[in-house]
Design an enzyme around this catalytic site. Structure first.
Site, PDB file in Angstrom:
ATOM      1  N   HIS A  71      14.624   3.789   6.239  1.00 27.45           N
ATOM      2  CA  HIS A  71      15.119   3.847   7.622  1.00 27.45           C
ATOM      3  C   HIS A  71      14.617   2.604   8.343  1.00 27.45           C
ATOM      4  CE1 HIS A  71      16.585   8.021   7.325  1.00 27.45           C
ATOM      5  NE2 HIS A  71      15.561   8.190   6.505  1.00 27.45           N
ATOM      6  N   ASP A 314      11.901   6.940   1.312  1.00 20.66           N
ATOM      7  CA  ASP A 314      12.274   7.638   2.550  1.00 20.66           C
ATOM      8  C   ASP A 314      11.394   7.119   3.689  1.00 20.66           C
ATOM      9  OD1 ASP A 314      13.441   9.187   4.456  1.00 20.66           O
ATOM     10  OD2 ASP A 314      12.855  11.120   3.622  1.00 20.66           O
TER      11      ASP A 314
HETATM   12  O1  DOR Z   1      11.321  13.174   7.331  1.00 23.94           O
HETATM   13  C1  DOR Z   1      12.423  12.662   7.478  1.00 23.94           C
HETATM   14  N1  DOR Z   1      12.606  11.655   8.369  1.00 23.94           N
HETATM   15  N2  DOR Z   1      13.473  13.130   6.785  1.00 23.94           N
HETATM   16  C2  DOR Z   1      14.717  12.716   7.031  1.00 23.94           C
HETATM   17  O2  DOR Z   1      15.617  13.188   6.372  1.00 23.94           O
HETATM   18  C3  DOR Z   1      14.992  11.748   8.119  1.00 23.94           C
HETATM   19  C4  DOR Z   1      13.819  10.923   8.407  1.00 23.94           C
HETATM   20  C5  DOR Z   1      13.939  10.140   9.692  1.00 23.94           C
HETATM   21  O3  DOR Z   1      14.979   9.519   9.920  1.00 23.94           O
HETATM   22  O4  DOR Z   1      12.971  10.096  10.452  1.00 23.94           O
END
Ligand code: DOR
Length: 432
Positions: A71, A314
């Site tokens: 992200h 992630d």
């Molecule tokens: O813990 C998470 N954070 N899981 C996700 O699926 C999205 C992510 C986020 O964008 O912060």
């Protein structure tokens, strides 16, 4: 990215490991003008007159890592992370490519956003960035996004990550359309009717803390559904952040029947359990949640036996003030790019996987699944490499992260093995 002529580099005497090129031994690598020019067991190269020598004695030289689940937060959430800071963090963690998730503001559900991300990455990115487009408009789960236009603009996969696609018919259509482009659908497998209001794993720890739980079944039922839809459509399904023994069992069975299913897990799902939440530690709040010991064991088994194809980060950076809210309100997510490789090396030292398998999980398979250029170590290929000191011990200090996201449950953990240099298209970046 710079296209000027690059300095030649001789990486001397490192242990070079790349299962995709059947390399596993001490050798020298010569990099010229951004490409691997020569690989030889001893000083056999005709070195050019002006070159930089890297003494890699005692170090490992691996293909650059690729993270298929990052992200980057830009556009829209630049206070959490930017393309510049996120890609710097990636490089520091040994990654030479990242695939960025579409839950930005606006959501990457239109080609203009994809182009914006690519342009920004070209200008500010420390490594290559491959955008993942949304499956549905605004990631609302209601109407399919313009998948063809997104693919055309440069998206390498589709996902509503952060949210599941609850409507099975929409998921069916997404898998059907994705076949046209040959791109994977990345499933955030969560039945929100089962996870609703939950903030951590359902079980004894949640009960003790008085927090609402999310059962394993919230993930398992969606993995089962998506496998059924994969079977129906033959579209490529990639299951993101697998955390439960049930989903691993389902994926294993689906693969044994030859379905086009792949899966990833993340370092936190094989390193720590739900107990990390004790003390209402919001750094350990993540979605899906940290699970039980049995789940951690199943994730390790899945990494060993090939059920899980990829270790992804992630990487989900959040601002300190957001994580300082009460446990119920803090956003889920872990800043993972700068710890992923060292945490994964623990699997190697414990004998869960060997080094060749680690390279498959963090470089070969991620590139294959996303159809992005391979990070292979071979003559004539772009020089994307990571140099690791396997003996270097260090302590996780989030304040020293280059990522803006300091949210990690691994603070103060002592780790062995660390990235010392990452080479991105022939540019050497010091990582210590
Ligand atoms: O813990 C998470 N954070 N899981 C996700 O699926 C999205 C992510 C986020 O964008 O912060």
């Amino acid at each position: 990215m710079s296209t000027s002529k690059k300095k030649s580099i001789l990486i001397k005497g490192g242990h070079v490991i790349d299962p995709s090129s059947s390399l596993d031994g001490v050798m020298d690598l010569l990099v010229q003008d951004g490409r691997i020019e020569d690989i030889s067991p001893q000083n056999g190269q005709n070195t050019p007159p002006d070159y930089e020598e890297i003494n890699a004695t005692g170090l490992w030289v691996l293909p650059g890592l690729a993270d298929i689940h990052t992200h980057l937060r830009e556009p829209g959430f630049e206070y959490k992370e930017t393309i510049a800071t996120g890609t710097k963090a990636a490089v520091r963690g040994g990654f030479t490519a990242v695939c960025c998730m579409p839950n930005t503001q606006p959501v990457n559900d239109e080609p203009a956003i994809t182009r914006y991300i690519l342009k920004k990455a070209d200008a500010d990115g420390a490594c290559r960035v491959y955008p993942v487009g949304a499956i549905t408009k605004g990631q609302k789960g209601e109407t399919l996004a313009e998948m063809a236009a997104l693919a055309e603009a440069g998206c390498v996969a589709f996902s509503d990550d952060g949210n599941p696609v609850m409507d099975s018919l929409i998921m069916r259509r997404a898998l059907e359309y994705s076949r046209i482009f040959g791109l994977p659908i990345v499933s955030h497998a969560e039945d929100t009717r089962l996870s609703e209001e939950g903030v951590m794993n359902e079980g004894i720890t949640a009960t003790r803390l008085g927090l609402r739980g999310i059962p394993n079944a919230a993930e398992d039922v969606m993995v089962a559904r998506d496998i059924a839809l994969c079977e129906l459509t033959k579209g490529r399904l990639h299951v993101a952040h697998v955390s439960t023994r049930g989903s691993i069992r389902l994926i294993r069975e689906a693969k044994s029947r030859g379905l086009p299913v792949t899966a990833e897990t993340c370092p936190h799902y094989f390193t720590i359990t739900e107990e990390a939440v004790a003390g209402f530690n919001t750094a350990a709040k993540v979605n899906p949640p940290l699970r039980s010991k049995q789940d951690v064991a199943a994730v390790c088994e899945g990494l060993t036996d090939g059920t899980i194809d990829v270790i992804a980060t992630d990487h989900a950076p959040h601002h300190r003030e957001e994580k300082a809210m009460g446990f119920d309100n803090a956003p889920p997510g872990i800043s993972g790019l700068e710890t992923a490789l060292s945490l994964s090396l623990r699997l190697v030292s414990k004998g869960v996987i060997d080094l060749n398998r680690l390279v498959e999980l963090m470089s070969v398979n991620p590139c294959g699944i996303m159809s992005i250029p391979t990070r292979k170590i071979a003559k004539g290929v772009d020089a994307n490499l990571v140099i690791i000191d396997p003996e270097l011990e260090w302590e996780v200090a989030p304040d020293l992260f280059v990522s803006l996201g300091k949210n990690t449950p691994f603070e103060s953990l002592r780790l062995k093995g660390r990235v010392v240099k990452t080479i991105v298209y022939g540019d050497v970046i010091e990582c210590l």
